[in-house]
Design a protein around this motif. Structure first.
Motif, PDB file in Angstrom:
ATOM      1  N   ARG A  33     -15.951 -18.130   2.747  1.00 31.61           N
ATOM      2  CA  ARG A  33     -16.955 -17.656   1.787  1.00 31.61           C
ATOM      3  C   ARG A  33     -16.868 -16.144   1.595  1.00 31.61           C
ATOM      4  N   ILE A  34     -16.481 -15.438   2.628  1.00 36.82           N
ATOM      5  CA  ILE A  34     -16.386 -13.970   2.514  1.00 36.82           C
ATOM      6  C   ILE A  34     -15.010 -13.593   1.948  1.00 36.82           C
ATOM      7  N   GLY A  35     -13.965 -14.259   2.417  1.00 37.57           N
ATOM      8  CA  GLY A  35     -12.661 -14.142   1.759  1.00 37.57           C
ATOM      9  C   GLY A  35     -11.853 -12.909   2.112  1.00 37.57           C
ATOM     10  N   TRP A  38     -12.368  -7.027   5.136  1.00 35.32           N
ATOM     11  CA  TRP A  38     -12.577  -5.596   4.918  1.00 35.32           C
ATOM     12  C   TRP A  38     -13.160  -5.399   3.524  1.00 35.32           C
ATOM     13  N   PRO A  39     -14.176  -4.560   3.337  1.00 36.70           N
ATOM     14  CA  PRO A  39     -14.673  -4.323   1.971  1.00 36.70           C
ATOM     15  C   PRO A  39     -13.597  -3.679   1.090  1.00 36.70           C
ATOM     16  N   SER A  40     -13.713  -3.889  -0.216  1.00 34.83           N
ATOM     17  CA  SER A  40     -12.735  -3.318  -1.159  1.00 34.83           C
ATOM     18  C   SER A  40     -12.789  -1.800  -1.143  1.00 34.83           C
ATOM     19  N   ALA A  65     -21.173  -9.256  -4.523  1.00 39.51           N
ATOM     20  CA  ALA A  65     -21.153  -7.786  -4.424  1.00 39.51           C
ATOM     21  C   ALA A  65     -20.996  -7.295  -2.985  1.00 39.51           C
ATOM     22  N   GLY A  66     -21.248  -8.142  -1.984  1.00 41.15           N
ATOM     23  CA  GLY A  66     -21.016  -7.756  -0.585  1.00 41.15           C
ATOM     24  C   GLY A  66     -21.842  -6.547  -0.177  1.00 41.15           C
ATOM     25  N   THR A  67     -21.170  -5.538   0.395  1.00 35.35           N
ATOM     26  CA  THR A  67     -21.871  -4.304   0.788  1.00 35.35           C
ATOM     27  C   THR A  67     -21.867  -3.267  -0.343  1.00 35.35           C
ATOM     28  N   GLY A  68     -21.218  -3.592  -1.477  1.00 30.44           N
ATOM     29  CA  GLY A  68     -21.365  -2.758  -2.670  1.00 30.44           C
ATOM     30  C   GLY A  68     -20.293  -1.728  -2.990  1.00 30.44           C
ATOM     31  N   PRO A  69     -19.068  -1.819  -2.442  1.00 23.95           N
ATOM     32  CA  PRO A  69     -18.086  -0.789  -2.813  1.00 23.95           C
ATOM     33  C   PRO A  69     -17.705  -0.837  -4.288  1.00 23.95           C
ATOM     34  N   VAL A  70     -17.592  -2.034  -4.840  1.00 27.05           N
ATOM     35  CA  VAL A  70     -17.255  -2.150  -6.271  1.00 27.05           C
ATOM     36  C   VAL A  70     -18.482  -1.788  -7.110  1.00 27.05           C
ATOM     37  N   VAL A  87     -24.930 -10.117  -8.017  1.00 29.55           N
ATOM     38  CA  VAL A  87     -25.275 -11.418  -7.426  1.00 29.55           C
ATOM     39  C   VAL A  87     -24.593 -11.521  -6.066  1.00 29.55           C
ATOM     40  N   GLU A  88     -25.373 -11.867  -5.052  1.00 28.03           N
ATOM     41  CA  GLU A  88     -24.824 -12.005  -3.697  1.00 28.03           C
ATOM     42  C   GLU A  88     -25.589 -13.121  -2.995  1.00 28.03           C
ATOM     43  N   ARG A  89     -24.832 -14.048  -2.401  1.00 27.00           N
ATOM     44  CA  ARG A  89     -25.481 -15.204  -1.771  1.00 27.00           C
ATOM     45  C   ARG A  89     -25.987 -14.913  -0.364  1.00 27.00           C
ATOM     46  N   ASP A  90     -25.336 -14.017   0.342  1.00 24.81           N
ATOM     47  CA  ASP A  90     -25.702 -13.774   1.734  1.00 24.81           C
ATOM     48  C   ASP A  90     -26.947 -12.870   1.807  1.00 24.81           C
ATOM     49  N   PRO A  91     -28.030 -13.326   2.462  1.00 25.59           N
ATOM     50  CA  PRO A  91     -29.276 -12.547   2.470  1.00 25.59           C
ATOM     51  C   PRO A  91     -29.124 -11.158   3.098  1.00 25.59           C
ATOM     52  N   ASP A 110     -26.667 -18.078  -5.716  1.00 24.94           N
ATOM     53  CA  ASP A 110     -25.339 -18.673  -5.809  1.00 24.94           C
ATOM     54  C   ASP A 110     -24.734 -18.388  -7.188  1.00 24.94           C
ATOM     55  N   ALA A 111     -23.553 -17.797  -7.182  1.00 28.05           N
ATOM     56  CA  ALA A 111     -22.873 -17.494  -8.454  1.00 28.05           C
ATOM     57  C   ALA A 111     -22.599 -18.766  -9.261  1.00 28.05           C
ATOM     58  N   GLY A 112     -22.618 -19.914  -8.596  1.00 24.85           N
ATOM     59  CA  GLY A 112     -22.442 -21.186  -9.311  1.00 24.85           C
ATOM     60  C   GLY A 112     -23.648 -21.541 -10.169  1.00 24.85           C
ATOM     61  N   SER A 137     -10.475 -19.509  -2.025  1.00 26.77           N
ATOM     62  CA  SER A 137     -10.892 -20.228  -0.814  1.00 26.77           C
ATOM     63  C   SER A 137     -12.231 -20.951  -0.994  1.00 26.77           C
ATOM     64  N   LEU A 138     -12.822 -20.874  -2.191  1.00 22.01           N
ATOM     65  CA  LEU A 138     -14.097 -21.570  -2.419  1.00 22.01           C
ATOM     66  C   LEU A 138     -13.823 -23.010  -2.871  1.00 22.01           C
ATOM     67  N   PRO A 139     -14.797 -23.921  -2.653  1.00 18.29           N
ATOM     68  CA  PRO A 139     -14.596 -25.310  -3.092  1.00 18.29           C
ATOM     69  C   PRO A 139     -14.353 -25.385  -4.610  1.00 18.29           C
ATOM     70  N   GLN A 162     -11.439 -10.316 -12.448  1.00 19.22           N
ATOM     71  CA  GLN A 162     -11.368 -10.878 -11.085  1.00 19.22           C
ATOM     72  C   GLN A 162     -10.248 -10.210 -10.317  1.00 19.22           C
ATOM     73  N   PHE A 163     -10.491  -9.935  -9.034  1.00 24.61           N
ATOM     74  CA  PHE A 163      -9.359  -9.454  -8.227  1.00 24.61           C
ATOM     75  C   PHE A 163      -8.882 -10.549  -7.306  1.00 24.61           C
ATOM     76  N   THR A 164      -7.658 -10.395  -6.854  1.00 24.78           N
ATOM     77  CA  THR A 164      -7.083 -11.360  -5.922  1.00 24.78           C
ATOM     78  C   THR A 164      -6.082 -10.650  -5.023  1.00 24.78           C
TER      79      THR A 164
HETATM   80  C1  LIG Z   1     -14.330 -10.730  -0.939  1.00 24.60           C
HETATM   81  S1  LIG Z   1     -16.072 -10.431  -0.653  1.00 24.60           S
HETATM   82  C2  LIG Z   1     -16.288  -9.092  -1.822  1.00 24.60           C
HETATM   83  C3  LIG Z   1     -17.396  -8.137  -1.420  1.00 24.60           C
HETATM   84  C4  LIG Z   1     -17.397  -6.802  -2.172  1.00 24.60           C
HETATM   85  N1  LIG Z   1     -17.629  -6.985  -3.586  1.00 24.60           N
HETATM   86  C5  LIG Z   1     -16.093  -6.084  -1.966  1.00 24.60           C
HETATM   87  O1  LIG Z   1     -15.295  -6.076  -2.922  1.00 24.60           O
HETATM   88  O2  LIG Z   1     -15.873  -5.580  -0.865  1.00 24.60           O
HETATM   89  C6  LIG Z   1     -16.829 -11.834  -1.425  1.00 24.60           C
HETATM   90  C7  LIG Z   1     -18.331 -11.818  -1.498  1.00 24.60           C
HETATM   91  O3  LIG Z   1     -18.749 -12.957  -2.251  1.00 24.60           O
HETATM   92  C8  LIG Z   1     -19.937 -13.483  -1.665  1.00 24.60           C
HETATM   93  N2  LIG Z   1     -20.054 -14.893  -2.104  1.00 24.60           N
HETATM   94  C9  LIG Z   1     -19.282 -15.941  -1.707  1.00 24.60           C
HETATM   95  N3  LIG Z   1     -19.671 -17.064  -2.337  1.00 24.60           N
HETATM   96  C10 LIG Z   1     -20.690 -16.716  -3.162  1.00 24.60           C
HETATM   97  C11 LIG Z   1     -21.490 -17.432  -4.100  1.00 24.60           C
HETATM   98  N4  LIG Z   1     -21.328 -18.755  -4.305  1.00 24.60           N
HETATM   99  N5  LIG Z   1     -22.446 -16.773  -4.780  1.00 24.60           N
HETATM  100  C12 LIG Z   1     -22.623 -15.417  -4.599  1.00 24.60           C
HETATM  101  N6  LIG Z   1     -21.901 -14.698  -3.720  1.00 24.60           N
HETATM  102  C13 LIG Z   1     -20.940 -15.326  -3.010  1.00 24.60           C
HETATM  103  C14 LIG Z   1     -19.714 -13.304  -0.183  1.00 24.60           C
HETATM  104  O4  LIG Z   1     -20.935 -13.359   0.542  1.00 24.60           O
HETATM  105  C15 LIG Z   1     -19.040 -11.915  -0.158  1.00 24.60           C
HETATM  106  O5  LIG Z   1     -19.999 -10.897  -0.071  1.00 24.60           O
END
Ligand SMILES: C[S@@+](CC[C@H](N)C(=O)[O-])C[C@H]1O[C@@H](n2cnc3c(N)ncnc32)[C@H](O)[C@@H]1O
Length: 210
Positions: A33-35, A38-40, A65-70, A87-91, A110-112, A137-139, A162-164
């Motif tokens: 889920r985090i993927g 390390w933050p971007s 958005a994670g911890t917000g670097p982007v 949008v961020e799923r983790d509280p 949930d971004a879904g 890595s997401l379903p 999108q980045f990859t």
């Molecule tokens: C690769 S990290 C990117 C974090 C940050 N934006 C960065 O670039 O460092 C992916 C982020 O997506 C969030 N995430 C995963 N599945 C999600 C979902 N279904 N809805 C919202 N956020 C989700 C994770 O909690 C994580 O913070």
């Protein structure tokens, strides 16, 4: 496609080290889920920001958005805070974002469920989606909901960015009818990444099964 070789990102501050520790802890708990461990870096944020077209009407949404670097780089690049939603799923990560970026709306969810999340904010149309979600890595069912939901409310000229870390499109193009372009590689990121831009094909539905 361009190669981004800007000057190196600065040495991490105490604040960046705390973010990295929290991020690593989250990755240990839920790696798919985090993927990323390390933050971007800022170079990656800048490369994503460069793909925005702010003349398109509507909101700008960052997914995952994670911890917000982007988030920080998008704001520094001129995205108006009043048009910006993260949008961020983790509280715990959503709480960090709220504290750090009081001028934007942080949606914990949930971004879904993007169309419903945006409707609850009174937003009907998006100008752009900047996705940091680990799509590979997401379903598959969640990826489908994210992509179809985003394009349902994206302006016809809107972009999904999108980045990859991989070498192929992170949106599986056998399942979605989209114009896809890898716009740059960012070597100064750990790990190196590529930025992709997706747009609608005029008159063509985005999803086609699979
Ligand atoms: C690769 S990290 C990117 C974090 C940050 N934006 C960065 O670039 O460092 C992916 C982020 O997506 C969030 N995430 C995963 N599945 C999600 C979902 N279904 N809805 C919202 N956020 C989700 C994770 O909690 C994580 O913070």
């Amino acid at each position: 496609m361009s190669d981004r070789t800007q000057s190196p990102d600065p040495v991490p501050s105490a604040h960046a080290r705390r973010d990295a520790a929290l991020f690593l802890w989250k990755w240990i708990q839920a790696p798919t889920r985090i993927g990323s461990v390390w933050p971007s870096g800022r170079s990656l944020g800048r490369a994503m920001a460069a793909e925005l077209d702010l003349s398109v009407p509507g909101a700008i949404v960052e997914l995952g958005a994670g911890t917000g670097p982007v988030t920080a780089t998008l704001l520094q690049s001129g995205v108006p805070a009043e048009r910006f939603y993260a949008v961020e799923r983790d509280p715990a990560l959503a709480a960090v974002l709220r504290q750090r970026f009081p001028s934007i709306r942080v949606l914990e969810g949930d971004a879904g469920e993007l169309p419903a999340l945006m409707r609850a904010e009174g937003v009907e149309q998006l100008a752009a989606v900047v996705s940091c979600l680990p799509l590979v890595s997401l379903p598959r069912t969640l990826v489908r909901r994210v992509i179809e939901g985003a394009f349902d409310i994206l302006h016809p000229d809107g972009r999904f960015i999108q980045f990859t870390y991989g070498v192929v499109s992170p949106i599986p193009l056998r399942h979605f009818r989209l114009e896809a372009r890898r716009v740059c590689r960012v070597w100064r990121n750990v790990p190196p990444a590529a930025v992709w831009r997706y747009t609608r094909r005029p008159g063509v539905a985005v999803g086609h099964g699979g």
